[in-house]
Write a protein that holds these residues in place. Structure first.
Motif, mmCIF file in Angstrom:
data_model
loop_
_atom_site.group_PDB
_atom_site.id
_atom_site.type_symbol
_atom_site.label_atom_id
_atom_site.label_comp_id
_atom_site.label_asym_id
_atom_site.label_seq_id
_atom_site.Cartn_x
_atom_site.Cartn_y
_atom_site.Cartn_z
ATOM 1 N N SER A 95 0.848 -1.215 0.000
ATOM 2 C CA SER A 95 0.000 0.000 0.000
ATOM 3 C C SER A 95 0.874 1.253 0.000
ATOM 4 O O SER A 95 0.430 2.328 -0.409
ATOM 5 N N ASN A 96 2.116 1.101 0.409
ATOM 6 C CA ASN A 96 3.027 2.244 0.399
ATOM 7 C C ASN A 96 3.595 2.522 -0.994
ATOM 8 O O ASN A 96 4.327 3.489 -1.195
ATOM 9 N N ALA A 98 1.335 2.279 -3.679
ATOM 10 C CA ALA A 98 0.128 2.488 -4.492
ATOM 11 C C ALA A 98 -0.340 3.920 -4.249
ATOM 12 O O ALA A 98 -0.701 4.265 -3.124
ATOM 13 N N SER A 99 -0.313 4.739 -5.278
ATOM 14 C CA SER A 99 -0.702 6.135 -5.055
ATOM 15 C C SER A 99 -2.221 6.229 -4.932
ATOM 16 O O SER A 99 -2.970 5.447 -5.520
ATOM 17 N N VAL A 100 -2.652 7.212 -4.125
ATOM 18 C CA VAL A 100 -4.087 7.418 -3.922
ATOM 19 C C VAL A 100 -4.763 7.710 -5.267
ATOM 20 O O VAL A 100 -5.845 7.214 -5.556
ATOM 21 N N GLY A 101 -4.042 8.478 -6.117
ATOM 22 C CA GLY A 101 -4.604 8.817 -7.432
ATOM 23 C C GLY A 101 -4.890 7.559 -8.254
ATOM 24 O O GLY A 101 -5.930 7.449 -8.893
ATOM 25 N N LEU A 102 -3.957 6.598 -8.165
ATOM 26 C CA LEU A 102 -4.127 5.341 -8.915
ATOM 27 C C LEU A 102 -5.395 4.624 -8.433
ATOM 28 O O LEU A 102 -6.208 4.166 -9.234
ATOM 29 N N SER A 125 -9.190 -0.131 -1.010
ATOM 30 C CA SER A 125 -7.855 -0.726 -1.190
ATOM 31 C C SER A 125 -7.913 -2.162 -1.736
ATOM 32 O O SER A 125 -6.907 -2.855 -1.778
ATOM 33 N N ASP A 157 1.860 -1.857 -11.950
ATOM 34 C CA ASP A 157 2.368 -0.540 -11.559
ATOM 35 C C ASP A 157 3.018 -0.577 -10.157
ATOM 36 O O ASP A 157 4.116 -0.076 -9.942
ATOM 37 N N ILE A 158 2.304 -1.225 -9.224
ATOM 38 C CA ILE A 158 2.802 -1.324 -7.841
ATOM 39 C C ILE A 158 4.097 -2.146 -7.807
ATOM 40 O O ILE A 158 5.081 -1.768 -7.162
ATOM 41 N N LYS A 161 7.058 -0.199 -9.237
ATOM 42 C CA LYS A 161 7.531 0.822 -8.286
ATOM 43 C C LYS A 161 8.350 0.181 -7.167
ATOM 44 O O LYS A 161 9.393 0.687 -6.767
#
Ligand code: ADP
Ligand code: TRP
Length: 321
Positions: A95-96, A98-102, A125, A157-158, A161
């Motif tokens: 979760s750290n 994963a952007s809120v926007g995503l 989430s 994506d996650i 990153k």
């Protein structure tokens, strides 16, 4: 080395032929040629089920349904998600990344809210837990229906990153969408879904299957008019046919005299006989609690070993000692 393929199914109600042709059929085929990981996503179902008995019962039923349809715990790794709780620990770590926007761009979140689900953090989430399911087992490919595609893009994506920060810990999974049956249409010509009450359930009684097929919407074309094939009756029937039989059905649709009622009767017979042996297998499993529990424990043991290994690598890479 066989390719590792993973997919999960929420135990949120009776399985229908959209689930079958959208996902389950492919998983069963995959299990002979790949290293299949398959689980009953009961943590995910908490976003829609808040009743103890219902969650317990649905989870067991879903496990039995998948066994009956052909998931073989000796050939694959098949477990109940909450039996391997390492997945929630990884979800927190992910979760750290994963952007809120995503998350806010999730169409499935928006759809679920507009369908009346409460906008709580579990629902928000949900894609992170799903990413955790996939990454924890180092899945190389994830076969799902088209509606899940965005969740898989988020997973990639996650993972990218995370890997960019800590090194190549996670396998970046490929997305596998079945292009020919990407969305199975329901009896009302919308996407077949439990939430729309338009399904043909696999393990329902023959009477219910009959009723649902009889309720497939048809147009008012005259007896001698050519019939439209871009319609639910044609599309649902086609799911059960090979190319030659599909061509025959198409020819019949173009020939004067076709009665929708005849097609519906044939379709009822086809569906009932298609799932006959699976239904028998299911009836036996329902009566054999010990056998089902044994298979759950086997899956848990196999899944846990890999989950713990990945989690250990993640924790040591991130500094969680
Ligand atoms: P439902 O929409 O009935 O609640 P789920 O969301 O539980 O179904 O879906 C379980 C799996 O089956 C997912 O992989 C999903 O993509 C697939 N699936 C569900 N409905 C369909 C459909 N109509 N066509 C193709 N695949 C589907
Ligand atoms: N979200 C999926 C569904 O509703 C179920 C699911 C949970 C899943 N975790 C997964 C599917 C991981 C594939 C991979 O159908």
């Amino acid at each position: 080395m066989k390719k590792r393929i993973l997919s999960g199914a929420q135990p949120s109600g009776q399985l229908h032929i959209g689930n079958y042709f959208g996902m389950i059929e492919r998983m069963i085929r995959f299990q002979s040629e790949s290293d299949l990981f398959c689980f009953v996503a009961n943590y995910h179902s908490m976003t829609s089920i808040n009743d103890k008995a219902e969650l317990e019962d649905n989870t067991r039923q879903a496990f039995i349904d998948l066994l009956a349809l052909g998931i073989d715990p000796d050939k694959s790794t098949f477990w109940v998600q909450s039996h391997v709780p390492e997945v929630t620990e990884l979800a927190w770590i992910l979760s750290n990344f994963a952007s809120v926007g995503l998350m806010q761009r999730s169409t499935s979140y928006k759809d679920k809210i507009s369908n009346g689900l409460k906008p709580n953090m579990g629902l928000f989430s949900y894609p992170i837990l799903m990413a955790s399911d996939i990454l924890l087992f180092q899945s190389e490919m994830v076969p799902v229906g088209k509606d899940q595609k965005q969740h898989l893009e988020m997973t990639r994506d996650i993972a990218i990153k995370f890997n960019n920060t800590f090194g190549e810990i996670f396998t970046i999974p490929d997305i596998e969408i079945n292009e020919s049956n990407d969305v199975v249409i329901g009896i009302d010509n919308q996407k077949m879904s439990k939430s729309y009450n338009n399904t043909i359930p696999i393990f329902a009684s023959n009477d219910i299957i009959k009723d649902q097929v009889m309720n497939i919407v048809t147009d008012s074309a005259g007896l001698n008019d050519p019939k439209d094939q871009d319609t639910p009756l044609f599309k649902i029937y086609s799911l059960f046919l090979d190319d030659v039989s599909k061509k025959e059905l198409s020819d019949r649709y173009n020939t004067p005299g076709l009665k929708y009622m005849d097609i519906k009767k044939e379709l009822i017979e086809t569906i009932i006989s298609f799932f006959e042996s699976q239904k028998l297998k299911r009836e036996k499993l329902v009566l054999d609690n010990d056998e089902v529990t044994k298979k759950m424990i086997l899956g848990q043991t196999k899944a846990k070993e890999i989950a713990q290994k990945t989690l250990q690598e993640v924790k040591s890479a991130t500094g969680l000692i």
